[in-house]
Write a protein that holds these residues in place. Structure first.
Motif, PDB file in Angstrom:
ATOM      1  N   THR A 181       0.835  -1.194   0.000  1.00 52.82           N
ATOM      2  CA  THR A 181       0.000   0.000   0.000  1.00 52.82           C
ATOM      3  C   THR A 181       0.869   1.243   0.000  1.00 52.82           C
ATOM      4  O   THR A 181       1.871   1.302   0.700  1.00 52.82           O
ATOM      5  CB  THR A 181      -0.903   0.025   1.255  1.00 52.82           C
ATOM      6  N   SER A 222      18.681   3.088  -2.671  1.00 45.39           N
ATOM      7  CA  SER A 222      18.560   2.441  -3.971  1.00 45.39           C
ATOM      8  C   SER A 222      19.679   2.928  -4.874  1.00 45.39           C
ATOM      9  O   SER A 222      20.377   3.889  -4.556  1.00 45.39           O
ATOM     10  CB  SER A 222      17.214   2.769  -4.598  1.00 45.39           C
ATOM     11  N   ASP A 224      19.652   4.641  -7.371  1.00 49.27           N
ATOM     12  CA  ASP A 224      19.520   6.043  -7.786  1.00 49.27           C
ATOM     13  C   ASP A 224      19.531   7.013  -6.608  1.00 49.27           C
ATOM     14  O   ASP A 224      19.196   8.173  -6.757  1.00 49.27           O
ATOM     15  CB  ASP A 224      18.264   6.236  -8.638  1.00 49.27           C
ATOM     16  N   GLU A 256      10.460  -1.885 -13.283  1.00 49.75           N
ATOM     17  CA  GLU A 256       9.770  -0.789 -12.587  1.00 49.75           C
ATOM     18  C   GLU A 256       9.388  -1.156 -11.162  1.00 49.75           C
ATOM     19  O   GLU A 256       9.029  -0.289 -10.386  1.00 49.75           O
ATOM     20  CB  GLU A 256       8.553  -0.303 -13.382  1.00 49.75           C
ATOM     21  N   ARG A 262      14.392  -5.936  -4.253  1.00 51.75           N
ATOM     22  CA  ARG A 262      13.723  -4.879  -3.501  1.00 51.75           C
ATOM     23  C   ARG A 262      13.349  -5.381  -2.112  1.00 51.75           C
ATOM     24  O   ARG A 262      13.362  -6.581  -1.859  1.00 51.75           O
ATOM     25  CB  ARG A 262      12.457  -4.423  -4.213  1.00 51.75           C
ATOM     26  N   GLY A 270       4.751   1.818   1.679  1.00 52.97           N
ATOM     27  CA  GLY A 270       5.911   1.668   0.793  1.00 52.97           C
ATOM     28  C   GLY A 270       7.041   2.633   1.053  1.00 52.97           C
ATOM     29  O   GLY A 270       8.214   2.264   0.959  1.00 52.97           O
ATOM     30  N   PHE A 271       6.710   3.866   1.416  1.00 56.93           N
ATOM     31  CA  PHE A 271       7.783   4.875   1.520  1.00 56.93           C
ATOM     32  C   PHE A 271       8.702   4.649   2.707  1.00 56.93           C
ATOM     33  O   PHE A 271       9.779   5.239   2.774  1.00 56.93           O
ATOM     34  CB  PHE A 271       7.193   6.296   1.546  1.00 56.93           C
ATOM     35  N   ALA A 274       9.692  -0.198   1.223  1.00 59.04           N
ATOM     36  CA  ALA A 274       9.672  -1.033   0.009  1.00 59.04           C
ATOM     37  C   ALA A 274      10.765  -0.675  -0.995  1.00 59.04           C
ATOM     38  O   ALA A 274      10.548  -0.713  -2.205  1.00 59.04           O
ATOM     39  CB  ALA A 274       8.292  -0.945  -0.644  1.00 59.04           C
ATOM     40  N   THR A 275      11.962  -0.340  -0.512  1.00 57.92           N
ATOM     41  CA  THR A 275      13.055   0.125  -1.368  1.00 57.92           C
ATOM     42  C   THR A 275      13.285  -0.761  -2.588  1.00 57.92           C
ATOM     43  O   THR A 275      13.565  -1.949  -2.461  1.00 57.92           O
ATOM     44  CB  THR A 275      14.364   0.200  -0.553  1.00 57.92           C
ATOM     45  N   LYS A 276      13.164  -0.145  -3.752  1.00 60.76           N
ATOM     46  CA  LYS A 276      13.425  -0.862  -5.012  1.00 60.76           C
ATOM     47  C   LYS A 276      14.884  -0.646  -5.408  1.00 60.76           C
ATOM     48  O   LYS A 276      15.511   0.297  -4.952  1.00 60.76           O
ATOM     49  CB  LYS A 276      12.504  -0.311  -6.109  1.00 60.76           C
ATOM     50  N   TRP A 277      15.424  -1.499  -6.252  1.00 58.90           N
ATOM     51  CA  TRP A 277      16.807  -1.364  -6.775  1.00 58.90           C
ATOM     52  C   TRP A 277      17.788  -1.146  -5.618  1.00 58.90           C
ATOM     53  O   TRP A 277      18.694  -0.327  -5.676  1.00 58.90           O
ATOM     54  CB  TRP A 277      16.893  -0.192  -7.779  1.00 58.90           C
TER      55      TRP A 277
HETATM   56  N1  MTE Z   1      14.157   3.227  -5.056  1.00 61.94           N
HETATM   57  C1  MTE Z   1      12.900   3.571  -4.737  1.00 61.94           C
HETATM   58  N2  MTE Z   1      12.136   2.681  -4.082  1.00 61.94           N
HETATM   59  C2  MTE Z   1      10.857   3.007  -3.753  1.00 61.94           C
HETATM   60  C3  MTE Z   1      10.307   4.261  -4.095  1.00 61.94           C
HETATM   61  C4  MTE Z   1      11.132   5.164  -4.810  1.00 61.94           C
HETATM   62  O1  MTE Z   1      10.726   6.282  -5.159  1.00 61.94           O
HETATM   63  N3  MTE Z   1      12.421   4.784  -5.118  1.00 61.94           N
HETATM   64  N4  MTE Z   1       9.001   4.545  -3.749  1.00 61.94           N
HETATM   65  C5  MTE Z   1       8.428   3.794  -2.641  1.00 61.94           C
HETATM   66  C6  MTE Z   1       6.995   3.983  -2.509  1.00 61.94           C
HETATM   67  S1  MTE Z   1       6.466   5.486  -1.890  1.00 61.94           S
HETATM   68  C7  MTE Z   1       6.099   2.985  -2.781  1.00 61.94           C
HETATM   69  S2  MTE Z   1       4.453   3.174  -2.438  1.00 61.94           S
HETATM   70  C8  MTE Z   1       6.536   1.721  -3.389  1.00 61.94           C
HETATM   71  C9  MTE Z   1       5.792   1.446  -4.687  1.00 61.94           C
HETATM   72  O2  MTE Z   1       6.191   0.205  -5.205  1.00 61.94           O
HETATM   73  P1  MTE Z   1       5.823  -0.215  -6.691  1.00 61.94           P
HETATM   74  O3  MTE Z   1       6.402   0.837  -7.588  1.00 61.94           O
HETATM   75  O4  MTE Z   1       6.429  -1.546  -6.889  1.00 61.94           O
HETATM   76  O5  MTE Z   1       4.322  -0.224  -6.779  1.00 61.94           O
HETATM   77  O6  MTE Z   1       7.923   1.701  -3.666  1.00 61.94           O
HETATM   78  C10 MTE Z   1       8.746   2.309  -2.707  1.00 61.94           C
HETATM   79  N5  MTE Z   1      10.117   2.087  -3.083  1.00 61.94           N
END
Ligand code: MTE
Ligand code: MO
Length: 420
Positions: A181, A222, A224, A256, A262, A270-271, A274-277
């Motif tokens: 969420t 991440s 970036d 994406e 992640r 998420g903020f 849920a850190t991506k990359w």
């Molecule tokens: N690297 C990175 N990870 C991030 C973010 C981001 O801006 N950069 N946004 C976060 C936020 S606010 C949310 S709600 C989720 C969204 O995950 P999704 O893009 O897989 O739906 O990723 C989180 N991870």
């Protein structure tokens, strides 16, 4: 264009005569064709600088033409070459007119044309090659990227670790559906979804590194440079199954959604989780480090609030009287859902009472559940419906509406619809 003008001017100056410079010749030819009134005006305005102004004006126009010629030549050299040849011919004609003097005078404008065409062709080839190299680098690198990926775990730990893709894949893996969420949802908002994640337990990684006392925050970064602060206790709670995920719905994470790895922490927006990359994990304290969104006025700790939503009917939808079924989703992560209740028309016909809805089977406490409620016999005309959820801790959603900033919206989701 600079090369063409410079070569033409130089050859004229050294080998022929200044009047054979294509640049000056074009300027002089232009002056010859200018009506007297304009000439008088220019002399009145600029005095003895009138010629300088003309030559500078020409330079500006030629520079603009060069820019346009460059832009239209990004794929092929032909448009740029046409512009160069046209300008070159203008130069040759101007020199023939201004300098006279036969074949020798042509030396400078022809040298100018050849230099322009040659330099243009050479620069174009350099640019095309560079673009090709970059494109090749992108396609070659992407499948190899997990090989280059590293996660550094440092800060308040007993042992600093650097994990490679192979290290991660050799660890025990976990697999489960989790609902994610975004904190930015207002009541009834759409930024919520459920996927099946596979990865490594973050608790295992923290155990391997050895978290030192007092490290109450994990700051992850991440590739970036985005940062995220997560409470250590949430991540190390083994019941929670917070993970470093490398697969989503049994396929590699889509780019994406964080390829190659992640973080997923059930129960946190998420903020803050849920850190991506992800490439860096630092054990620290909330007092010491402030993550990206905290610096921008969002909350420091943000557990997901119990929510419910009406998805059907849609707002202001027209529904046939014999098929009114209300339906939606609700979540209460880490606690579980006790019940969902619906109230039609403010409870008019039920004395203000709420009616429990039917819930779909629970997959696990961290995923949403669907609910539905058939309502036969509604009279034609406008109606409203409200929904509220109660979780297993006994908490019932508050009607009090707060905005999503700083740590998540509250309030009942309500809709209006019309029965036909
Ligand atoms: N690297 C990175 N990870 C991030 C973010 C981001 O801006 N950069 N946004 C976060 C936020 S606010 C949310 S709600 C989720 C969204 O995950 P999704 O893009 O897989 O739906 O990723 C989180 N991870
Ligand atoms: Mo978000």
């Amino acid at each position: 264009m600079v090369a063409a003008l410079a070569v033409g001017h130089l050859v004229a100056g050294i080998l022929v005569a200044p009047s054979a410079s294509p640049y000056l010749a074009v300027g002089n030819a232009a002056i010859d064709r200018t009506p007297n009134a304009v000439k008088d005006f220019a002399i009145a305005q600029f005095g003895t600088s009138d010629k300088l102004v003309l030559l500078l004006g020409m330079a500006v126009v030629i520079a603009l033409v060069a820019v346009v010629a460059g832009l239209v030549s990004r794929r092929r050299t032909l448009p740029g070459l046409i512009v160069i040849v046209v300008l070159g011919v203008v130069g040759i004609l101007a020199v023939l007119e201004q300098a006279g003097g036969g074949v020798l005078a042509l030396l400078a404008p022809v040298a100018s044309l050849l230099a322009g065409a040659g330099v243009f062709w050479w620069l174009h080839r350099l640019a095309v090659r560079r673009a090709a190299r970059q494109a090749a680098a992108v396609t070659e690198d992407s499948p190899r990227q997990p090989q280059d990926w590293r996660l550094r775990i440092h800060g308040m730990v007993e042992r600093e670790l650097t994990l490679s893709w192979d290290d991660l894949r050799s660890m025990r893996s976990v697999e489960r559906p989790v609902t994610m969420t975004c904190v930015s949802n207002e009541v009834g908002g759409p930024y919520i979804s459920t996927a099946h994640f596979t990865g490594v337990m973050l608790a295992d990684i923290l155990d391997a590194a050895g978290v030192r006392n007092g490290a109450d925050q994990i700051v992850t970064t991440s590739v970036d440079g985005w940062t995220c602060g997560t409470p250590t206790e949430t991540v190390s709670d083994p019941g929670r199954e917070a993970m470093l995920a490398y697969a989503m719905n049994r396929e590699p994470l889509p780019v994406e959604h964080g390829f190659p790895v992640r973080m997923i922490v059930p129960g946190l927006y998420g903020f803050v989780s849920a850190t991506k990359w992800i490439t860096d994990m630092k054990l620290t304290t909330f007092a010491e480090d402030r993550a990206y969104w905290l610096q921008r006025d969002w909350g420091q700790r943000a557990p997901i609030k119990t929510m419910s939503r009406i998805d059907s009917p849609g707002s202001f939808e027209q529904v046939a009287a014999d098929r009114v079924t209300l339906a939606g989703i609700r979540v209460a992560q880490t606690v579980g859902i006790e019940r969902v209740e619906v109230r039609l028309d403010g409870g008019q016909s039920t004395g203000g009472q709420w009616t429990p809805a039917e819930l779909s089977t629970e997959v696990n406490i961290d995923t949403w559940r669907m609910w539905r409620m058939g309502v036969p016999g509604l009279r034609p005309g406008p109606h409203t419906a409200d929904v509220r959820a109660t979780d297993k801790s006994g908490y019932t959603q508050t009607p009090e509406r707060v905005l999503s900033i700083p740590d998540g919206a509250t309030g009942w989701h309500s809709i209006r619809f019309t029965v036909q």
